[in-house]
Scaffold this active site. Structure first.
Site, mmCIF file in Angstrom:
data_model
loop_
_atom_site.group_PDB
_atom_site.id
_atom_site.type_symbol
_atom_site.label_atom_id
_atom_site.label_comp_id
_atom_site.label_asym_id
_atom_site.label_seq_id
_atom_site.Cartn_x
_atom_site.Cartn_y
_atom_site.Cartn_z
ATOM 1 N N GLU A 105 42.181 -54.687 1.047
ATOM 2 C CA GLU A 105 41.686 -54.795 -0.316
ATOM 3 C C GLU A 105 42.582 -55.608 -1.251
ATOM 4 O O GLU A 105 42.087 -56.238 -2.178
ATOM 5 C CB GLU A 105 41.491 -53.387 -0.906
ATOM 6 C CG GLU A 105 40.351 -52.592 -0.292
ATOM 7 C CD GLU A 105 38.996 -53.212 -0.577
ATOM 8 O OE1 GLU A 105 38.705 -53.553 -1.741
ATOM 9 O OE2 GLU A 105 38.215 -53.381 0.391
ATOM 10 N N SER A 482 16.089 9.402 5.273
ATOM 11 C CA SER A 482 17.070 10.489 5.330
ATOM 12 C C SER A 482 18.466 10.054 4.907
ATOM 13 O O SER A 482 19.358 10.898 4.773
ATOM 14 C CB SER A 482 17.122 11.073 6.741
ATOM 15 O OG SER A 482 15.861 11.612 7.090
#
Length: 801
Positions: A105, A482
């Site tokens: 770059e 239950s």
């Protein structure tokens, strides 16, 4: 003498000042060339330049970083956000990465002052001579200026601003800081920003673990993330990577041999998700909602870290327990057939087979495979990775054809009775071996908490979050059956009844306008057992005893009492009738485990909590949970850090002792396989077996499991809580309890043991044959007779002889 005069010359016309005009024109042109830029520059300096951002602000730059969700021990659960980014300091970025980026770059990055004039001139020359720009003129610093401060519009003014800002940036911050900004900001495809995120996205690795060819591949992406994408365009990506490697060699960063070796590596990038350590999708969604609720929508991009209370080991175990339990249910009810069947032509093309296998959804760690051939007793299958696995026939004998929930077809005698070549099926890894499986129709929820303060150790909201995001732990209101009874019994004990109290277990018909016209409840077994002590009634989950118990102590009293445990009174108010005793009100597993934790911690109501702390991007804690804790020693009334006491330690202990018998010899006796003295719990099953529950605990862990269909429907005649839910609880608790001492529950003061007749529940002398020692509160313990009834009868007979 001549009288003629000399000739007078004619008057010449005045010459035009051509040279002056030309001079003026040239001066005007020159002034234009100089003045216009000066004027433009003046305009720029006085109007635009002051509006440019302060480059020093880059020192305090913040990134859009995903929300990170982790376990209490730092394992990653999820990353949530529109942009994937893992910001790094310059010192954390590997040198090979910076070398690759600079080579591709901006090779003179460390020499120029922000602008590379040679590069700019070269770009302009190419543009003028060829009509296109082949080389970039922007330095890394200029790209930082553009990415952080400017738009992407292509104008001369933006370019000029870019140049000016580049100089400002170079004057304000160091080269290393500039490079770090660039490497953290650049877009590199697939929602990845920055090189660390790209390393994870393309290679599933930390940036520090990449190879040279991988560094070069990532360094080649900024120029054009789409065109040079190694997944979408592997050939072009390879060319770009090899160019970066050549530039690294030319810059002296690598040797020629290193360049050649790296260039020879084939493109092997794959689209990878975040490095998830722990599967906990339901937890992640709850944490995401917490973040948005408490910190707003921006919480998903501020780089927050949410530390949950989840224990990674226990969460893994909970996932596996739920999935194994649901697969066991599937095996009990038969095989529904293959996912699909492939033709001989399709089977002849291995690539096509693998493509088909890959396209089938895979939930709950199930894998897909295609049947390729049979031997005498075995079946061979090809899996998605091309691997061949063998299934022994004995592992498929469960696979009788599914007809309906209570009916299966004939048991298979050979593999071909179950499968055919070309069948595509699911496989499950069980005990290290692949087993035939299927995507379950049933669902489950599991939540496990620390009963002392409510910390959630593990939470599973269903078979797989990506199959169904409905969280059954917090969103599914179902009848507990239950599982509700221990709260009713605790209410009875606080009203003066005892575990020795007998209530008749006999047929009864109720005419109750709040229910159906006539209600004939019965026990699950269909039998009736006569007068039954409450201890035995709870152990065997006798429904008729519970109904008469509620009738005896009163519905209003029971509702008011039970809400102490945190169960919502508004839900119980919808069921102010005798069916409440059988768990007709609807609760979530979250509410049920909170209530059971009260028994485990000797009587305090705690609140389950999932979020331990939240840290900002810099690691500073911005939220920390402050749960109220069940007091154990030196308890002071009114302590703001103490959870409220809602039942006495004596009531908690007595009710817990009944639930220990549920496991010792009652409906939860399968849990004896754990060989623990410190566990108690209760099964739960609703009408027609639509819901199966088990809730159980010791002093350190309380866990609730629910199993059922999302749309209530029978699980099958025998699918009670002890069969459908309890095995999941056992599988999970085997690990959850492993680190805790196996010691009996601590007994509080104020209790006594009294011998009783096991049939009548009446107190008897200690030497009475078959006497059973029952626990009572001191204030309501029965008196022990001096002599037994048998002895009294003998004495009476002797007196009248």
């Amino acid at each position: 003498m001549s009288d003629t005069n000399p000739q007078t010359p004619e008057k010449q016309p005045t010459p035009k000042p051509k040279h002056k005009l030309k001079t003026a024109l040239w001066l005007s042109v020159i002034a234009g060339f100089i003045g216009a830029p000066l004027i433009a520059l003046a305009v720029y300096v006085f109007t635009i330049y002051p509006t440019l951002p302060d480059a020093a602000s880059l020192k305090d730059v913040t990134y859009q970083v995903p929300l990170k969700i982790v376990t209490e021990d730092g394992q990653l659960i999820s990353e949530i956000g529109t942009k994937k980014r893992i910001p790094l300091d310059y010192t954390e970025i590997p040198e090979r990465m910076t070398q690759a980026i600079i080579s591709s770059e901006d090779e003179s990055f460390f020499e120029h002052g922000g602008v590379d004039y040679k590069g700019l001139a070269r770009a302009v020359f190419e543009l003028v001579t060829t009509g296109s720009k082949k080389s970039g003129g922007s330095t890394i610093t200029m790209q930082v200026a553009r990415n952080f401060f400017l738009t992407k519009e292509k104008t001369y003014l933006r370019k000029f601003n870019e140049i000016i800002l580049a100089y400002k940036i170079e004057n304000e911050i160091s080269k290393q800081e500039i490079l770090a900004l660039y490497l953290n900001k650049i877009f590199l495809g697939y929602r990845s920003y920055g090189v660390a995120a790209a390393a994870q996205t393309y290679y599933g690795k930390s940036i520090n673990d990449l190879s040279l060819d991988e560094y070069a591949m990532i360094a080649g992406l900024p120029k054009a993330p789409s065109a040079y994408n190694p997944i979408a365009n592997p050939e072009r990506a390879k060319l770009r990577r090899n160019y970066v490697l050549r530039r690294m060699f030319e810059q002296g960063f690598i040797t020629e041999q290193e360049m050649l070796d790296a260039q020879a590596v084939e493109v092997h990038a794959k689209l990878m998700g975040a490095r998830i350590d722990i599967e906990a999708g339901y937890v992640a969604e709850m944490a995401r909602s917490f973040a948005i609720e408490n910190f707003g929508e921006d919480a998903l991009k501020q780089g927050l870290t949410i530390v949950t209370t989840i224990n990674s080991r226990l969460q893994n175990q909970a996932n596996q327990a739920v999935r194994n339990g649901l697969q066991e249910y599937e095996r009990r009810h038969g095989y529904r057939g293959p996912i699909q069947h492939l033709s001989p032509a399709e089977m002849a093309d291995e690539e096509q087979v693998l493509e088909i296998l890959n396209g089938i959804p895979k939930y709950g760690q199930l894998q897909t495979a295609a049947v390729t051939r049979f031997s005498k007793t075995d079946t061979q299958l090809m899996m998605l990775d091309g691997q061949t696995v063998t299934l022994p026939f004995e592992d498929m004998q469960w696979a009788a054809p599914y007809i309906e929930v209570n009916k299966k077809g004939a048991e298979p005698k050979r593999p071909q009775d179950v499968l055919k070549v070309g069948d595509v099926v699911y496989l499950q890894k069980l005990n290290g071996q692949w087993q035939l499986a299927q995507d379950p129709l049933t669902e489950a929820g599991l939540i496990s908490v620390n009963p002392k303060d409510g910390q959630i150790f593990a939470l599973v909201g269903g078979f797989d979050f990506f199959r169904s995001k409905f969280n059954r732990v917090v969103q599914a209101r179902r009848q507990p059956g239950s599982n509700f009874k221990p709260f009713l019994y605790a209410a009875a004990f606080d009203k003066g009844l005892t575990p020795a109290t007998t209530i008749n277990d006999a047929p009864v018909v109720f005419h109750d306008r709040a229910l159906e016209d006539v209600w004939r409840p019965e026990n699950y077994s269909g039998r009736f057992y006569g007068p039954t002590r409450l201890r035995k009634a709870l152990a065997y989950s006798r429904n008729l005893v519970s109904i008469r118990l509620l009738q005896r102590i009163g519905i209003n009293y029971t509702v008011n009492y039970v809400q102490r445990f945190g169960l919502p009174v508004e839900e119980m108010n919808k069921h102010r009738d005798l069916s409440l005793s059988l768990g007709s009100a609807q609760f979530t597993p979250w509410e049920i485990v909170q209530a059971y934790a009260t028994f485990a911690n000797t009587g305090y109501r705690i609140s389950p909590y999932l979020i331990q702390e939240v840290r900002d991007f810099n690691g500073d804690v911005i939220y920390r949970a402050s749960p109220k804790t069940a007091c154990e020693v030196q308890c002071m009334e009114g302590d703001p850090n103490s959870a409220p006491r809602v039942i006495s330690p004596q009531t908690a202990y007595i009710t817990t002792s009944l639930m220990q018998d549920v496991i010792k010899y009652g409906s939860g006796r399968k849990a004896n396989v754990l060989k623990r003295e410190d566990i108690a719990g209760k099964t739960g099953t609703t009408n027609d077996q639509k819901d199966a529950w088990f809730s159980g605990f010791n002093p350190y862990v309380a866990t609730t499991v629910w199993v059922g269909f999302d749309t209530p429907s029978t699980l099958g005649r025998s699918e009670v809580g002890g069969r459908a839910a309890l095995p999941i609880w056992i599988d999970y608790m085997r690990l959850a309890l492993a680190d805790y001492p196996n010691a009996p529950f601590a007994r509080p003061d104020g209790l006594v043991n009294v011998p009783i007749n096991p049939d009548t529940g009446e107190a008897v002398p200690a030497d009475t044959p078959n006497a059973f020692f029952e626990v009572f509160r001191e204030d309501n313990a029965p008196e022990i007779p001096d002599i037994t009834a048998t002895k009294m009868h003998q004495i009476t007979e002797e007196l009248f002889e």
